[in-house]
Write an enzyme that holds these catalytic residues in place. Structure first.
Site, mmCIF file in Angstrom:
data_model
loop_
_atom_site.group_PDB
_atom_site.id
_atom_site.type_symbol
_atom_site.label_atom_id
_atom_site.label_comp_id
_atom_site.label_asym_id
_atom_site.label_seq_id
_atom_site.Cartn_x
_atom_site.Cartn_y
_atom_site.Cartn_z
ATOM 1 N N ARG A 691 0.885 -1.177 0.000
ATOM 2 C CA ARG A 691 0.000 0.000 0.000
ATOM 3 C C ARG A 691 0.913 1.214 0.000
ATOM 4 O O ARG A 691 1.052 1.904 1.009
ATOM 5 C CB ARG A 691 -0.930 -0.015 1.212
ATOM 6 C CG ARG A 691 -1.923 -1.151 1.181
ATOM 7 C CD ARG A 691 -3.069 -0.951 2.146
ATOM 8 N NE ARG A 691 -2.683 -0.999 3.529
ATOM 9 C CZ ARG A 691 -3.529 -0.975 4.551
ATOM 10 N NH1 ARG A 691 -4.831 -0.890 4.305
ATOM 11 N NH2 ARG A 691 -3.106 -1.020 5.793
ATOM 12 N N ASN A 716 6.940 -5.690 4.265
ATOM 13 C CA ASN A 716 6.528 -7.077 4.468
ATOM 14 C C ASN A 716 6.203 -7.797 3.170
ATOM 15 O O ASN A 716 5.871 -8.981 3.195
ATOM 16 C CB ASN A 716 5.309 -7.118 5.393
ATOM 17 C CG ASN A 716 5.338 -8.299 6.332
ATOM 18 O OD1 ASN A 716 6.403 -8.808 6.650
ATOM 19 N ND2 ASN A 716 4.180 -8.751 6.759
ATOM 20 N N ARG A 747 6.187 -7.405 12.726
ATOM 21 C CA ARG A 747 5.873 -6.144 13.389
ATOM 22 C C ARG A 747 6.767 -5.920 14.602
ATOM 23 O O ARG A 747 7.033 -4.785 14.983
ATOM 24 C CB ARG A 747 4.402 -6.140 13.825
ATOM 25 C CG ARG A 747 3.992 -4.897 14.580
ATOM 26 C CD ARG A 747 2.601 -5.054 15.176
ATOM 27 N NE ARG A 747 1.594 -5.202 14.159
ATOM 28 C CZ ARG A 747 1.041 -4.185 13.508
ATOM 29 N NH1 ARG A 747 1.423 -2.951 13.753
ATOM 30 N NH2 ARG A 747 0.117 -4.411 12.602
ATOM 31 N N ASP A 763 0.227 0.912 12.416
ATOM 32 C CA ASP A 763 -0.131 0.403 11.091
ATOM 33 C C ASP A 763 0.146 1.469 10.048
ATOM 34 O O ASP A 763 0.211 2.665 10.352
ATOM 35 C CB ASP A 763 -1.610 0.009 11.056
ATOM 36 C CG ASP A 763 -1.885 -1.237 11.881
ATOM 37 O OD1 ASP A 763 -0.975 -2.084 11.995
ATOM 38 O OD2 ASP A 763 -2.999 -1.349 12.428
ATOM 39 N N ASP A 764 0.266 1.038 8.798
ATOM 40 C CA ASP A 764 0.558 2.008 7.746
ATOM 41 C C ASP A 764 -0.627 2.916 7.449
ATOM 42 O O ASP A 764 -0.461 3.962 6.808
ATOM 43 C CB ASP A 764 1.007 1.297 6.462
ATOM 44 C CG ASP A 764 0.005 0.261 5.985
ATOM 45 O OD1 ASP A 764 -1.058 0.128 6.629
ATOM 46 O OD2 ASP A 764 0.278 -0.427 4.979
ATOM 47 N N ASP A 765 -1.830 2.557 7.905
ATOM 48 C CA ASP A 765 -2.995 3.425 7.668
ATOM 49 C C ASP A 765 -3.469 4.115 8.939
ATOM 50 O O ASP A 765 -4.550 4.694 8.962
ATOM 51 C CB ASP A 765 -4.152 2.608 7.077
ATOM 52 C CG ASP A 765 -4.561 1.445 7.968
ATOM 53 O OD1 ASP A 765 -3.837 1.164 8.942
ATOM 54 O OD2 ASP A 765 -5.601 0.811 7.689
ATOM 55 N N ASP A 853 -0.994 -8.937 17.951
ATOM 56 C CA ASP A 853 -1.144 -7.974 19.036
ATOM 57 C C ASP A 853 -1.654 -8.655 20.304
ATOM 58 O O ASP A 853 -1.265 -8.283 21.417
ATOM 59 C CB ASP A 853 -2.086 -6.841 18.623
ATOM 60 C CG ASP A 853 -3.263 -7.340 17.814
ATOM 61 O OD1 ASP A 853 -3.525 -8.566 17.841
ATOM 62 O OD2 ASP A 853 -3.928 -6.533 17.163
#
Length: 866
Positions: A691, A716, A747, A763-765, A853
């Site tokens: 992304r 990743n 992660r 997170d990337d978003d 997580d």
């Protein structure tokens, strides 16, 4: 034109210098007076026009006036009136244009005033940031002057470069008084040596007499498992200690002939073979003789050093007498009954319920050898031994009566093995033999809250192999050991392990108070002791590797040599050495209304601080109810950012890094939290997968974020990023690291380019405001052992169905997890996730491609008990 321009500029400058209040008053006056003057002027004109018209009408009404007025004069009067009307209208239009112009100028001045106010606020914010930076620099300067010492870097290794010199040996009558300060050569173990350990190959340097051999499993396993220890060296010149495997010694029946049958009467260990070891040095200093029991748990086979000249070597075994054990020099260990290495959690039973089927159990039988044996110390203590024997008979009778009493508690006592066991018929001193098989004993122990363990029958015995084996089996099954004769014995590694938090020690004479004592222990303490015992067993006793690593760690701890840094994962960039990614400058979307903190250069968390002083100041009080896998356990050497600063706190608290970073980030945080190390930054660790634009937008939003050290992006995806990507220049380094494979476990990779203790996992978003991030950073500074973040979850056992868990994200006051998609956590937890967490959990994360997580939350909770 030039003077006019200069005059205009001067006028503008003067206008910009006029205060806003004066400009507002002037505009107000102009707006009020202009309509008044206009109205007054028009009123005069109207009155004049009316007067002329009235006169005209009056003349028309009078016949004589009409007759007298001439037609040309009337025309001239009308034209004059029309001219006056046009002139008035023209003047009105001019005045309207002037009014509109004045209004436009007022609006322009107001806009300029607002821009100047914004510029003033911007400059004031920059000034505040500069003031904070100056104050931080002054604080750092004062700290440096007060300390008057430079920050420590990774020390250079200082090792010897020669073989041990040959010195004359001491007689055994003197070596029995050996201590570390008398019989150990500290010059080979400098503080910065890293504690190098050399292993004699047991196949190349046998030290057994004819007819004896070392257990093949131990020989193979020791070489294999010790190879994973970071202290192992292949260079004997630099070695601090030399390990020699001398047991478990077993009779080599296949190689015995009639001609050598008399050799079976010799002790298993060959004194001359020891002295022929190439680095023995004449007296065996800095040598460690390992006698590890596995198959034969009898006391006779355990004491192979009783009639052997071992010089100044350190003896490591399970069987010792009070006379032969040299406290602080020799080392009592548990027999190696477990697998070679790896995870052993599958063998552990459930911790709950606190109370099991049986309150107290015992299975064992006193067996004597076919021959008459004397006390191992060759000193006549027969009277004491008779007293012990008589007391043991009384204890047995009392326990049999206890089992028959009418009570709600259940007991299981077996003082004779059924069926009879012949495993221990060749025992030396009397000891309690193990009944049944390992599987049958484990079945009983899993149903036992407490297990009774008798001290050795001989008063002179300090420890026996069978005693240590019973401790091993009890802890493995979660049964709390109750040791009768606890004031007589010593357990494995007791110089560093607080066994009183694991087992109950009771003098033999207090056996009548045993039932009352066990009933007085509350359930929470039962669970605490069981949990502590589980950790001690799992970390230090469960496998051959944990046993060998613990032996090395205890010896290193004696010398106050700090552990080696933890292993890190190399951060391999996705770009090659010659490629330079394209960087573009990004604009800040909104200007902050207040200064959130200084934009300062990278300031890494200090490394290798308190490496040497913590052990001296804290000692073994680092242990708490759950042990300290951070300091002692050698498979978990200390983090270079957290050398000896990772410790366990007592009173129910868990892991807490101490030392640098105690409170606050920046001067204002330091003052608010009372910290003595105000400077600290954090690293953003960001996981992404194909992304690219979302990633670039997330990175761009970090521009201008105070206290940001660097951004580490874990790529990743197997497909590398396009070289045409335009990476935002956010003022700090952005490292793009290539992952070995697509896994959510990445992660938490303990990368070697993470230079701060504080890690912001996102997170990337994820879209967090700067003030939210800094608030989370400040909260983490106050709770450094916790996960501090934003997305919360709640989980609990479903009491309605009794077969599932509740897990939801409802926003309520009750939360039990903080997801790592936007959370701060300590860097050391990344290492523990990969090196301490069982592999099965990481495999489950890969299977589900989810729940990493949750795994991290359970890891932190397990360590901190919070």
């Amino acid at each position: 034109m030039l003077p006019i321009v200069e005059y205009s500029k001067e006028l503008c400058q003067k206008l910009t210098q006029i205060k806003l209040s004066r400009i507002v008053v002037m505009v107000f006056i102009i707006l009020i007076l202009t309509p008044l003057f206009t109205h007054f002027y028009l009123s005069n004109i109207e009155r004049s026009s009316n007067h002329i018209t009235h006169n005209a009408h009056s003349h028309i009404d009078l016949p004589e006036d009409i007759n007298a007025m001439k037609e040309p004069d009337l025309r001239v009067g009308v034209e004059e009136l029309l001219r006056i009307k046009g002139s008035v209208l023209s003047e009105l239009r001019d005045m309207e244009r002037k009014r509109q112009k004045l209004l436009f100028e007022i609006q322009s001045y107001s806009k300029n005033i607002e821009e100047l106010k914004q510029e003033l606020a911007h400059q004031q914010t920059n000034l505040n940031r500069l003031k904070i930076s100056v104050e931080q620099a002054q604080v750092a300067q004062r700290e440096a002057l007060q300390q008057n010492t430079p920050d420590l870097a990774l020390p250079k290794r200082l090792t010897v470069n020669q073989f041990p010199p040959i010195l004359p040996s001491l007689p055994p009558s003197l070596t029995r008084f050996c201590r570390m300060f008398l019989c150990f050569d500290h010059s080979r173990c400098s503080l910065t040596s890293g504690f190098p350990v050399y292993l004699y190959d047991p196949d190349q340097f046998p030290v057994m007499n004819d007819g004896w051999d070392v257990d093949g499993f131990l020989k193979t396993t020791l070489k294999q498992t010790l190879g994973y220890n970071p202290h192992l060296t292949n260079d004997p010149k630099e070695a601090c200690i030399f390990l020699v495997l001398v047991g478990e010694a077993l009779k080599d029946v296949d190689d015995i002939s009639e001609n050598v049958g008399n050799h079976l009467n010799l002790p298993p260990l060959d004194s001359n073979a020891l002295k022929r070891l190439p680095y023995w040095g004449g007296d065996g200093r800095n040598h460690v003789l390992l006698n590890l029991a596995r198959r034969d748990l009898t006391a006779a086979s355990g004491d192979v050093f009783s009639s052997v000249d071992t010089g100044k070597a350190i003896l490591v075994q399970s069987t010792f007498s009070h006379k032969s054990f040299r406290a602080g020099f020799d080392l009592i260990v548990s027999p190696v009954l477990g697998p070679p290495g790896g995870d052993v959690w599958q063998e552990c039973p459930q911790m709950l319920p606190a109370r099991r089927k049986y309150l107290l159990t015992f299975q064992g039988e006193i067996k004597t050898s076919k021959e008459t044996h004397t006390n191992p110390s060759n000193i006549d203590d027969s009277d004491l031994d008779k007293e012990h024997a008589e007391l043991d008979k009384f204890i047995i009778e009392h326990l049999k009566e206890l089992a028959k009493t009418n009570t709600a508690d259940r007991f299981l006592f077996e003082f004779e093995c059924v069926p009879a066991s012949d495993d221990n018929v060749n025992m030396g001193p009397q000891d309690w033999a193990l009944c049944g098989t390992d599987s049958s004993r484990r079945t009983v122990l899993k149903e036992s809250t407490y297990v009774l363990i008798f001290g050795p029958t001989f008063a002179d015995l300090l420890s026996t192999t069978l005693l240590q084996a019973r401790i091993y089996e009890a802890l493995r099954s979660g049964a709390i050991p109750v040791i009768l004769g606890g004031d007589q014995i010593r357990l494995a590694y007791d110089e560093v392990i607080q066994w009183r938090r694991v087992a109950i020690f009771l003098p033999r004479a207090r056996v009548t108070e045993l039932h009352f004592l066990l009933r007085a222990v509350p359930d929470e303490d039962v669970l605490m002791m069981r949990r502590q015992g589980r950790l001690v067993w799992e970390r230090y006793l469960a496998s051959v590797q944990s046993t060998l690593d613990t032996i090395v760690a205890v010896l290193r701890d004696r010398l106050n040599i700090p552990p080696l840094p933890v292993d890190t994962v190399a951060a391999l960039s996705v770009f090659n050495d010659t490629f330079q990614p394209i960087q573009v400058t990004v604009a800040v979307e909104t200007e902050q209304e207040e200064s959130l903190g200084p934009l300062e250069p990278a300031y890494n968390s200090p490394a290798f601080r308190r490496n040497y002083s913590l052990a001296l100041t804290q000692g073994h009080e680092l242990w708490n109810d759950w042990g300290d896998p951070f300091r002692l356990y050698p498979a978990l050497p200390t983090d270079p950012l957290l050398p000896s600063d990772a410790k366990f706190m007592g009173s129910g608290r868990g892991f807490r890094p101490i030392g640098q970073g105690q409170g606050g980030a920046g001067k204002e945080f330091s003052e608010a939290l009372g910290g003595n190390s105000p400077r600290e930054q954090f690293t953003v660790l960001l996981l992404t997968y194909e992304r690219e634009q979302v990633l670039l937008d997330s990175v761009a939003r970090l521009r201008g974020l105070p206290y940001l050290n660097s951004v580490v992006v874990v790529w990743n995806s197997p497909r590398l990023p396009s070289p045409e990507l335009r990476w935002p220049d956010i003022g700090v380094p952005v490292h793009v690291v290539k992952a070995a494979r697509n896994s959510l476990n990445n992660r938490f990779l303990p990368l070697d380019n993470l230079q701060t203790e504080a890690i912001l996992s996102v997170d990337d978003d994820a879209h967090l405001r700067h003030d939210e991030i800094l608030f989370g950073f400040r909260v983490w500074r106050e709770h450094r052992e916790r996960i501090v973040g934003f997305p919360g979850r709640y989980h609990a056992w479903d009491i309605n169905t009794q077969n599932s868990w509740l897990y939801n994200s409802n926003y309520s006051c009750e939360l039990s997890m903080v997801l790592t998609g936007a959370a701060f956590l300590h860097r050391h937890y990344l290492h523990l996730y990969w090196k301490w967490l069982p592999q099965a959990i990481r495999d489950k994360v890969d299977e589900y491609m989810n729940c990493e997580d949750i795994a991290m939350n359970f890891l932190v909770s397990h360590i901190t008990r919070l």
